[in-house]
Motif scaffolding. Structure first.
Motif, mmCIF file in Angstrom:
data_model
loop_
_atom_site.group_PDB
_atom_site.id
_atom_site.type_symbol
_atom_site.label_atom_id
_atom_site.label_comp_id
_atom_site.label_asym_id
_atom_site.label_seq_id
_atom_site.Cartn_x
_atom_site.Cartn_y
_atom_site.Cartn_z
ATOM 1 N N LEU A 6 14.241 16.010 18.332
ATOM 2 C CA LEU A 6 14.345 15.746 16.903
ATOM 3 C C LEU A 6 14.363 17.076 16.153
ATOM 4 C CD1 LEU A 6 14.169 13.390 14.827
ATOM 5 C CD2 LEU A 6 11.713 13.746 14.831
ATOM 6 N N PRO A 7 15.226 17.235 15.132
ATOM 7 C CA PRO A 7 15.239 18.518 14.406
ATOM 8 C C PRO A 7 13.920 18.730 13.658
ATOM 9 C CG PRO A 7 16.604 16.917 13.275
ATOM 10 C CD PRO A 7 16.175 16.282 14.571
ATOM 11 N N HIS A 8 13.624 19.973 13.384
ATOM 12 C CA HIS A 8 12.397 20.300 12.658
ATOM 13 C C HIS A 8 12.654 20.270 11.158
ATOM 14 C CE1 HIS A 8 8.540 21.971 11.733
ATOM 15 N NE2 HIS A 8 9.137 22.857 10.960
ATOM 16 N N ALA A 9 11.732 19.667 10.435
ATOM 17 C CA ALA A 9 11.776 19.673 8.967
ATOM 18 C C ALA A 9 10.361 19.442 8.461
ATOM 19 C CB ALA A 9 12.714 18.577 8.454
ATOM 20 N N TRP A 10 10.059 20.007 7.305
ATOM 21 C CA TRP A 10 8.768 19.802 6.666
ATOM 22 C C TRP A 10 8.938 18.770 5.559
ATOM 23 C CZ3 TRP A 10 4.415 21.489 8.682
ATOM 24 C CH2 TRP A 10 4.440 22.604 9.528
ATOM 25 N N LEU A 11 8.049 17.770 5.524
ATOM 26 C CA LEU A 11 8.104 16.719 4.513
ATOM 27 C C LEU A 11 6.880 16.807 3.617
ATOM 28 C CD1 LEU A 11 9.184 13.812 6.868
ATOM 29 C CD2 LEU A 11 10.640 15.125 5.311
ATOM 30 N N PRO A 12 7.051 16.618 2.298
ATOM 31 C CA PRO A 12 5.906 16.659 1.393
ATOM 32 C C PRO A 12 4.887 15.578 1.751
ATOM 33 C CG PRO A 12 7.968 16.666 0.159
ATOM 34 C CD PRO A 12 8.307 16.370 1.586
ATOM 35 N N SER A 13 3.620 15.921 1.645
ATOM 36 C CA SER A 13 2.530 14.978 1.889
ATOM 37 C C SER A 13 1.387 15.357 0.956
ATOM 38 C CB SER A 13 2.094 15.050 3.354
ATOM 39 O OG SER A 13 1.056 14.127 3.600
ATOM 40 N N ILE A 44 18.804 7.929 12.907
ATOM 41 C CA ILE A 44 18.412 8.581 14.158
ATOM 42 C C ILE A 44 17.367 7.708 14.842
ATOM 43 C CG2 ILE A 44 17.437 10.642 15.227
ATOM 44 C CD1 ILE A 44 18.224 12.145 12.627
ATOM 45 N N LEU A 45 17.673 7.283 16.050
ATOM 46 C CA LEU A 45 16.707 6.533 16.843
ATOM 47 C C LEU A 45 16.014 7.534 17.752
ATOM 48 C CD1 LEU A 45 15.505 3.795 17.676
ATOM 49 C CD2 LEU A 45 17.305 3.659 19.416
ATOM 50 N N VAL A 46 14.686 7.594 17.646
ATOM 51 C CA VAL A 46 13.910 8.585 18.400
ATOM 52 C C VAL A 46 13.025 7.862 19.411
ATOM 53 C CG1 VAL A 46 12.324 10.539 18.218
ATOM 54 C CG2 VAL A 46 13.869 10.009 16.324
ATOM 55 N N ARG A 47 13.092 8.330 20.650
ATOM 56 C CA ARG A 47 12.264 7.750 21.701
ATOM 57 C C ARG A 47 10.811 8.177 21.485
ATOM 58 N NH1 ARG A 47 16.145 10.057 26.201
ATOM 59 N NH2 ARG A 47 14.406 11.479 26.269
ATOM 60 N N PRO A 48 9.862 7.497 22.131
ATOM 61 C CA PRO A 48 8.447 7.867 21.962
ATOM 62 C C PRO A 48 8.122 9.304 22.359
ATOM 63 C CG PRO A 48 8.629 5.712 22.992
ATOM 64 C CD PRO A 48 10.023 6.282 22.929
ATOM 65 N N ASP A 49 8.946 9.910 23.224
ATOM 66 C CA ASP A 49 8.689 11.287 23.654
ATOM 67 C C ASP A 49 9.269 12.323 22.692
ATOM 68 O OD1 ASP A 49 11.397 11.048 24.198
ATOM 69 O OD2 ASP A 49 11.232 11.484 26.338
ATOM 70 N N LEU A 96 8.172 16.707 10.447
ATOM 71 C CA LEU A 96 8.873 15.459 10.720
ATOM 72 C C LEU A 96 8.375 14.825 12.016
ATOM 73 C CD1 LEU A 96 11.194 13.433 10.176
ATOM 74 C CD2 LEU A 96 12.704 15.009 11.384
ATOM 75 N N ALA A 97 8.088 15.645 13.011
ATOM 76 C CA ALA A 97 7.633 15.139 14.307
ATOM 77 C C ALA A 97 6.350 14.315 14.199
ATOM 78 C CB ALA A 97 7.436 16.299 15.279
ATOM 79 N N SER A 98 5.577 14.486 13.130
ATOM 80 C CA SER A 98 4.341 13.714 12.974
ATOM 81 C C SER A 98 4.617 12.227 12.727
ATOM 82 C CB SER A 98 3.483 14.285 11.835
ATOM 83 O OG SER A 98 4.101 14.042 10.576
ATOM 84 N N LEU A 99 5.862 11.873 12.391
ATOM 85 C CA LEU A 99 6.217 10.470 12.193
ATOM 86 C C LEU A 99 6.434 9.749 13.519
ATOM 87 C CD1 LEU A 99 8.808 10.809 9.278
ATOM 88 C CD2 LEU A 99 6.359 10.339 9.117
ATOM 89 N N ILE A 100 6.607 10.520 14.592
ATOM 90 C CA ILE A 100 6.869 9.962 15.919
ATOM 91 C C ILE A 100 5.549 9.970 16.672
ATOM 92 C CG2 ILE A 100 8.294 10.122 17.990
ATOM 93 C CD1 ILE A 100 9.803 10.042 15.170
ATOM 94 N N HIS A 101 5.037 8.787 16.994
ATOM 95 C CA HIS A 101 3.757 8.743 17.686
ATOM 96 C C HIS A 101 3.621 7.438 18.459
ATOM 97 C CE1 HIS A 101 2.479 6.024 14.472
ATOM 98 N NE2 HIS A 101 3.010 6.881 13.648
#
Length: 176
Positions: free
Chosen positions: A30-37, A127-132, A44-49
């Motif tokens: 998955l590409p890297h991006a920073w999202l406001p929180s 984008i469909l992202v697998r659990p890994d 962005l990777a924190s959304l995949i868990h």
């Protein structure tokens, strides 16, 4: 520290699907991006868990038509058909739509356009992202038929997902 950043399973891997030009290729990270929180930002990777696939629907601006398409896809029937799928919409303007999202669908604000820019500024992308954390498929439009076809080709359905989880739980019980 940089180990694994260029790692890729490749488009021929068992769980790889179709890829759109200019978007993450199937089998790549998955590409890297920073999202406001709030006052901070999160990757962005924190959304995949967890053990679920994540469907990221990226759109510059939500409108009635996109919200309607989303509601038709993410209905109760499809949520029960794909219990192993979590759905996240990432848009640049979210204030008007927060209360109108379908049940079980997260809406993430990308007001800075970080992900939008990382995806070559396509108006919308899927984008469909697998659990890994590797991409399973990508598209320049919200083509929900592609999602259904992908899981059918991988022989994923609610029953096989439940069986896989049950088998994993049994292995953990007997290992202890």
């Amino acid at each position: 520290m940089l180990a694994g950043l260029m790692q890729s399973y490749g488009a021929d891997a068992a769980l790889s699907g179709l890829s759109a030009a200019g978007l993450p290729q199937a089998g790549s990270r998955l590409p890297h991006a920073w999202l406001p929180s709030g006052q901070a930002q999160r990757p962005l990777a924190s959304l995949i868990h967890g053990t679920r696939f994540t469907l990221l629907l990226v759109i510059n601006r939500l409108d009635e038509q996109s919200l309607s398409a989303l509601g038709q896809f993410w209905n109760a029937s499809n949520r029960s058909r794909f219990p192993f799928l979590q759905l996240t919409v990432i848009a640049r303007e979210t204030a008007l739509w927060q209360d109108r999202m379908p049940a079980g669908c997260d809406l993430i604000d990308d007001r800075l356009g970080s992900l939008f820019n990382a995806l070559n500024e396509y108006r919308e992308a899927m984008i469909l992202v697998r659990p890994d954390g590797f991409c399973a498929l990508s598209s320049k439009s919200w083509s929900f038929d592609d999602i259904v076809r992908y899981f059918a080709n991988c022989h994923f359905d609610a029953q096989s997902a439940i069986s896989a989880v049950s088998t994993q739980e049994e292995k953990l019980l007997y290992a202890a």
